[in-house]
Design a protein around this motif. Structure first.
Motif, short mmCIF file in Angstrom:
data_model
loop_
_atom_site.label_atom_id
_atom_site.label_comp_id
_atom_site.label_asym_id
_atom_site.label_seq_id
_atom_site.Cartn_x
_atom_site.Cartn_y
_atom_site.Cartn_z
N TRP A 188 0.81 -1.23 0.00
CA TRP A 188 0.00 0.00 0.00
C TRP A 188 0.84 1.27 0.00
N TYR A 191 1.71 1.88 -3.47
CA TYR A 191 0.51 2.28 -4.21
C TYR A 191 0.24 3.77 -4.00
N TYR A 192 0.30 4.22 -2.73
CA TYR A 192 0.03 5.63 -2.44
C TYR A 192 1.08 6.54 -3.06
N ARG A 193 2.36 6.06 -3.14
CA ARG A 193 3.40 6.88 -3.80
C ARG A 193 3.05 7.08 -5.26
N VAL A 195 0.00 6.99 -6.56
CA VAL A 195 -1.15 7.90 -6.63
C VAL A 195 -0.63 9.34 -6.52
N TRP A 196 0.24 9.57 -5.54
CA TRP A 196 0.82 10.90 -5.31
C TRP A 196 1.51 11.41 -6.59
N CYS A 205 -7.36 12.46 -3.92
CA CYS A 205 -7.58 11.02 -4.07
C CYS A 205 -8.65 10.58 -3.07
N GLN A 252 -6.64 2.83 5.49
CA GLN A 252 -6.42 3.78 4.39
C GLN A 252 -6.06 5.18 4.87
N HIS A 255 -2.41 5.41 5.75
CA HIS A 255 -1.59 5.32 4.53
C HIS A 255 -1.60 6.67 3.80
N MET A 256 -2.78 7.29 3.75
CA MET A 256 -2.91 8.55 3.00
C MET A 256 -2.10 9.65 3.69
N ALA A 259 1.60 9.14 3.24
CA ALA A 259 2.07 9.45 1.89
C ALA A 259 2.23 10.96 1.69
N LYS A 345 -3.36 16.46 -2.37
CA LYS A 345 -1.92 16.68 -2.50
C LYS A 345 -1.68 18.17 -2.32
#
Ligand SMILES: C[S@@+](CC[C@H](N)C(=O)[O-])C[C@H]1O[C@@H](n2cnc3c(N)ncnc32)[C@H](O)[C@@H]1O
Length: 350
Positions: A188, A191-193, A195-196, A205, A252, A255-256, A259, A345
Motif C-alpha cells: 500500500w 501504491y500511495y506513492r 497515486v501521489w 484522491c 487507508q 496510509h494517506m 504518503a 496533494k
C-alpha cells in the motif's frame, strides 16, 4: 463565483458537507416487529441475487468459478458474471449510502482527468463520466470485464496497479478514486506513492472501502452461531498469508497521511446486513447488503481457503453454507463499516 477547493460554504460535488458525515459510533435502532422485511413493501422471500489480446481473456476456471488471466493468480476473487453482478449490486449500496452521490472529496468543479483504479465492471467510472461529461474518466483493471459501449468520455485499460504507473506529467489526473481494493494490493505505501506521483499539486484522491469484518452492538453475532466471526478471521488470515490483506478499510487514512496528503478525512457509515434496523433507509440498505453478502461469501472464501489455507472444497462449502445461514437469521443484528477516505496533494511540495 469562485470555485476553490476547501470552501465549506458551498456545496461540493460530493454533495455532503464534511460535518454531515454520520457519527460512526451511534447505535442503530432495531425494528422489533416480527417481519422486518415487509415494511419495505417488497417481496423478499427470495434470497437469490440473482484492444484485447487472447492471453488477457484466457481465463482460468477452478471449482466452478472463473478467474483473471492477466497476471494470473495475483488476485484471489473471480471475475465471472455472478461476481460482476455482485460488484454492480455493491455499487448500488455505495450510492444509497451517499444519497446517490459518487464521491465524498470536496471537489468544487468537475475534474478534467479522473482515474478509477481496479474499476471492475466499470460501473462507477461510467456513472461518473455520464454525470460529468466534461471529465475524461479512465478505468484500469486486470480483467477486461467492462462493456464495449461506454460514454464517449470514458475509457478502460488493462493494467496492473502494482506495476510502475507510466502516466506522463501531461497525463496527470486531478482526481484518483478506487473502491473495494481489499485483497488487490500487496504494497500500500508503494501504491500511495504512485497515486501521489500521478496527481498534480491540489489534486485529490479517494478510497471507498468496506470492512471485511462484521460486528453487532447487541452481541447477536455471537448468539446466533459462531460462523460469521470465524469466517472473518479465516478470510483475513488467508489473505495476509497470500500477501494481500482483504480487511484494509481501516488502514487507508493512515496510509494517506503517511504518503503526505493533507486535509485527510475519513467518514464511516454503518451498513446493516439484513432488514433489522428500524430506520427505513437503513432497512432498505440492509436488504441489498444481505443479498450482497450472500453473493460475497463464495468469492471471498473459495480460492483463499482452498489455495492458501489448504482446506478441501467440501469443508469450505460447509463453512460457506453456515455463514449464509447466519446472514439469513433475522435475529442477527450484524453490520459492517464502510469507509470513505479522501485527501489532497498539497499545493507546495512537502
Ligand atoms: C472487488 S472489485 C471492485 C470493482 C470496482 N472498483 C467497484 O467498486 O465496482 C476489485 C477489482 O480490482 C481488480 N484488481 C485486483 N487487483 C488489481 C491490480 N493489481 N491492478 C488492477 N486491478 C486490480 C479486480 O480485477 C477487480 O475487478
Amino acid at each position: 463565483m469562485s470555485e476553490t477547493v476547501g470552501d465549506q460554504g458551498q456545496a461540493d460535488l460530493g454533495g455532503l458537507a464534511p460535518d454531515q458525515a454520520p457519527n460512526p459510533d451511534a447505535q442503530l435502532q432495531v425494528d422489533t416487529s416480527d417481519d422486518n422485511d415487509s415494511a419495505l413493501g417488497l417481496d423478499t422471500s427470495s434470497t437469490t441475487s440473482a484492444s484485447l489480446t487472447s492471453s488477457i481473456q484466457n481465463y482460468k476456471y477452478e471449482n466452478g468459478r472463473r478467474y483473471h488471466a492477466y497476471r494470473e493468480g495475483t488476485y484471489p476473487l473471480p471475475n465471472d458474471e455472478p461476481e460482476q453482478d455482485r460488484q454492480d449490486l455493491l455499487h448500488h449500496i455505495f450510492r444509497l449510502i451517499l444519497d446517490g452521490k459518487l464521491l465524498r472529496a470536496p471537489l468544487r468543479h468537475a475534474p478534467q482527468r479522473v482515474l478509477d483504479v481496479g474499476t471492475g465492471t466499470g460501473i462507477w467510472a461510467m456513472d461518473f463520466a455520464d454525470e460529468f461529461p466534461e471529465s475524461i474518466v479512465i478505468g484500469t483493471d486486470l480483467s477486461p470485464i467492462q462493456p464495449t459501449w461506454v460514454p464517449p468520455n470514458c475509457k478502460f485499460l488493462i493494467d496492473d496497479a502494482e506495476s510502475e504507473w507510466l502516466y506522463k506529467p501531461e497525463e496527470a489526473f486531478d482526481y484518483i478514486h478506487w473502491r473495494g481494493l481489499g485483497g488487490s494490493i500487496a504494497d500500500w505505501p508503494k501504491y500511495y506513492r504512485q497515486v501521489w506521483n500521478s496527481l498534480p499539486p491540489g489534486g485529490w484522491c479517494e478510497a471507498q472501502e468496506y470492512e471485511a469484518w462484521l460486528r453487532s452492538d447487541d452481541d447477536t453475532i455471537n448468539m446466533t452461531g459462531k460462523s460469521l466471526l470465524q469466517w472473518c478471521e479465516l478470510v483475513d488470515e488467508a489473505s495476509m498469508k497470500f500477501g494481500k490483506k482483504v480487511n484494509i478499510a481501516g488502514l487507508q487514512k493512515q496510509h494517506m497521511i503517511d504518503a503526505g496528503f493533507v486535509d485527510v478525512r475519513e467518514d464511516m457509515y454503518k451498513v446493516p446486513v439484513g432488514t433489522w434496523p428500524k430506520d427505513p433507509k437503513l432497512k432498505e440498505m440492509g436488504l441489498f447488503e444481505r443479498e450482497h453478502m450472500l453473493a460475497a461469501v463464495e468469492p471471498f472464501t473459495l480460492a483463499l481457503l482452498t489455495r492458501v489455507l489448504g482446506w478441501s472444497v467440501e469443508s469450505t462449502q460447509v463453512l460457506m453454507a453456515n455463514v449464509r445461514n447466519e446472514f439469513r437469521d433475522k435475529k442477527n443484528h450484524v453490520y459492517s463499516y464502510f469507509h470513505f477516505v479522501y485527501g489532497r496533494k498539497p499545493e507546495a511540495p512537502t
